[in-house]
Design an enzyme around this catalytic site. Structure first.
Site: not given
Ligand code: CP3
Length: 359
Positions: A46, A50, A59, A95, A170
Site C-alpha cells: 500500500r 492515502r 483521486r 485492487d 469477500y
Molecule cells: O500500493 C499498493 O499496495 C497497491 C495497491 C493495492 C490496493 N489494494 C489499493 C487500494 C493493493 C496491493 C491492494 C490489495 C488489497 N485490497 C488487499 C490485499 C492487501 C492487504 O491489505 O491485505 C485487500 C484485502 C484488499 C481489499 C481492500 N480494498 C481493502 C481492505 C480496502 C481498504 C478499505 C478502506 O477504505 O480502508 C480496499 C480499498 C483500497 N485498495 C484502497 C487502496 C489504495 C483505499 C481506497 C482509496 O484510496 O480510495
C-alpha cells in the site's frame, strides 16, 4: 485471446522481455532469487495510497474502481511512491477485487469500508457468475503495465492478485469480515462446493496474474490477507492446493506469498510454491526463517504502526529487522502489512534511507 504473431508468440512479448531484462540485476529481483545484493531492497505494501497527499489530490472526485480502470491514473499513482521514497520496486495500482468486477460480479469498493458484493455467493448456481478471466476483460491492465515498465526502466514492477481464500471471503461474506464465519461454514459444511468455488477463483486469479506477467511485470505477489483465520491442517486441506495451482502457473517470475496473522502457516505457504514468503509483524523474521525452511527468501516485517513512534525507536526497529533478515537466504524489507492512511510519508522516507544505509 490477444492475436498471435507469425511465430506464435504474443505481440506483447518483446516489450515484456525488455522489461524483464532491464530489471534482472535490480536488488529486488536478486533478493527474490536469493542472490547477493548491494543493499537490502525495500518497498511497502500500500505504498500508493492515502498516506500520500499527491495521491489524495489525484483521486479527488474519482471512485476507486474507476481509478483502477483508467490507465493514465493507474500509471501516475503507481509511480508516485517510487518518486517520493526511492523504493526498490513499484507495485501495480489496482485492487484484489478488480478481476471479479471485470468478469461481471456486481461489487463496489466503499471508502473506509472495503469491497462490498451485491449478491453474496451462496449456492452452486452462483458458480455460473465466475467465468475465467481473459485479457479482453482487463485491457486497461495491459495498457497500464506496458506504460509503467517503459517509465520505470530498471525499477521492477510487482504485479499482484488476491488468493482464492481471501477472494472467497469477500464473495461469501458480501464484504469485509472479522471472523469469516459464513466463509468457514461453507468450507467445513459444503466441502465440494467450497472446492468448486476456490477452483473458479484460482482460475480467475491466475488469469489476472498472467495478463500482468505477459505485459511485463517482474514479479508477482499473491495476497492471502485473511487466511490466518485457519489452522494449518485446514489450510493444507482446503486452501493450499488452490493457491499452489495459481503459483505453479506463474513460475516464470519470482512469486511472493503473503497473509496477515499467518505465523502458524508460514511453512505451508512457502510449500504452496512461493519463492518469497511475506511475514507480518507478529513473528520475528529470524523465527520466520526457521519456520519457513531453506530455499526461500522472506519479505517483511516492520509493524506498520511503528512509524508513528519516535525516530530513534523506528531506527532501532529497522536495524533489528535488517539484522534478523540476515538469517534468510534473501530478504526484501517491507512492513508487516499495508501502510496506514494516517502515516507521515517522511517517516517512510527515513525507513527507506535507513534500509539502504544498512546496519
Ligand atoms: O500500493 C499498493 O499496495 C497497491 C495497491 C493495492 C490496493 N489494494 C489499493 C487500494 C493493493 C496491493 C491492494 C490489495 C488489497 N485490497 C488487499 C490485499 C492487501 C492487504 O491489505 O491485505 C485487500 C484485502 C484488499 C481489499 C481492500 N480494498 C481493502 C481492505 C480496502 C481498504 C478499505 C478502506 O477504505 O480502508 C480496499 C480499498 C483500497 N485498495 C484502497 C487502496 C489504495 C483505499 C481506497 C482509496 O484510496 O480510495
Amino acid at each position: 485471446m490477444v492475436g498471435m504473431t507469425a511465430d506464435g508468440s504474443a505481440p506483447t512479448s518483446a516489450a515484456r522481455n525488455a522489461a524483464r531484462t532491464a530489471t534482472r540485476e535490480s536488488a529486488f529481483v536478486k533478493a527474490c532469487h536469493r542472490e547477493p545484493v548491494p543493499h537490502t531492497p525495500v518497498w511497502f505494501m500500500r505504498q500508493a495510497g492515502r498516506a500520500l497527499p499527491e495521491y489524495r489530490a489525484l483521486r479527488e472526485g474519482t471512485e476507486m474502481l474507476q481509478a483502477c480502470t483508467t490507465p493514465d491514473l493507474v500509471t501516475e499513482i503507481t509511480l508516485q511512491p517510487v518518486r517520493r521514497y526511492g523504493v526498490d520496486a513499484a507495485i501495480f495500482f489496482s485492487d484484489i477485487v478488480v478481476p471479479l468486477k471485470a468478469i461481471g460480479v456486481d461489487l463496489d469498493i466503499v471508502p473506509g469500508v472495503g469491497p462490498v458484493v451485491a449478491q453474496p455467493f451462496r449456492t452452486e448456481q452462483d458458480l455460473d457468475r465466475l467465468p475465467a478471466l481473459t485479457p479482453e476483460h482487463v485491457p486497461y491492465v495491459t495498457e497500464a503495465v506496458q506504460a509503467l515498465t517503459g517509465e520505470l526502466g530498471a525499477t521492477p514492477l510487482i504485479g499482484f492478485a488476491g488468493a482464492p481464500f481471501t477472494l472467497a471471503s469477500y464473495l461469501v461474506e458480501g464484504g469485509p469480515s472479522k471472523n469469516h464465519a459464513a466463509t468457514k461454514a461453507l468450507m467445513y459444511g459444503q466441502p465440494a462446493l467450497w472446492s468448486a468455488l476456490l477452483d473458479r477463483l484460482a482460475t480467475i486469479t491466475l488469469g489476472f496474474l498472467r495478463v500482468q506477467i505477459d505485459a511485463g511485470v517482474s514479479a508477482v505477489q499473491l495476497f492471502d490477507s485473511w487466511v490466518g483465520a485457519l489452522p494449518a491442517a485446514d489450510y493444507r486441506a482446503y486452501v493450499q492446493p488452490h493457491s499452489a495451482r495459481v503459483l505453479a502457473a506463474v513460475a516464470d517470475v519470482p512469486r511472493i506469498h503473503f497473509g496477515v496473522g499467518t505465523g502458524e502457516l508460514l511453512h505451508d505457504m512457502g510449500q504452496a510454491g512461493a519463492d518469497v514468503v511475506g511475514v507480518d509483524w507478529r513473528v520475528p523474521l529470524s523465527d520466520a526463517v526457521q519456520r519457513i525452511g531453506p530455499g526461500k527468501a522472506v519479505q517483511g516485517n516492520l509493524d506498520p504502526t511503528l512509524v508513528f513512534a519516535p525516530e530513534e525507536v523506528v531506527a532501532r526497529k529497522v536495524r533489528e529487522t535488517l539484522e534478523q533478515g540476515r538469517a534468510a537466504e534473501g530478504h526484501v524489507f517491507n512492513l508487516g502489512h499495508g501502510v496506514l492512511p494516517e502515516t507521515d510519508p517522511d517517516a517512510l522516507l527515513r525507513v527507506v534511507e535507513l534500509v539502504h544505509a544498512g546496519l
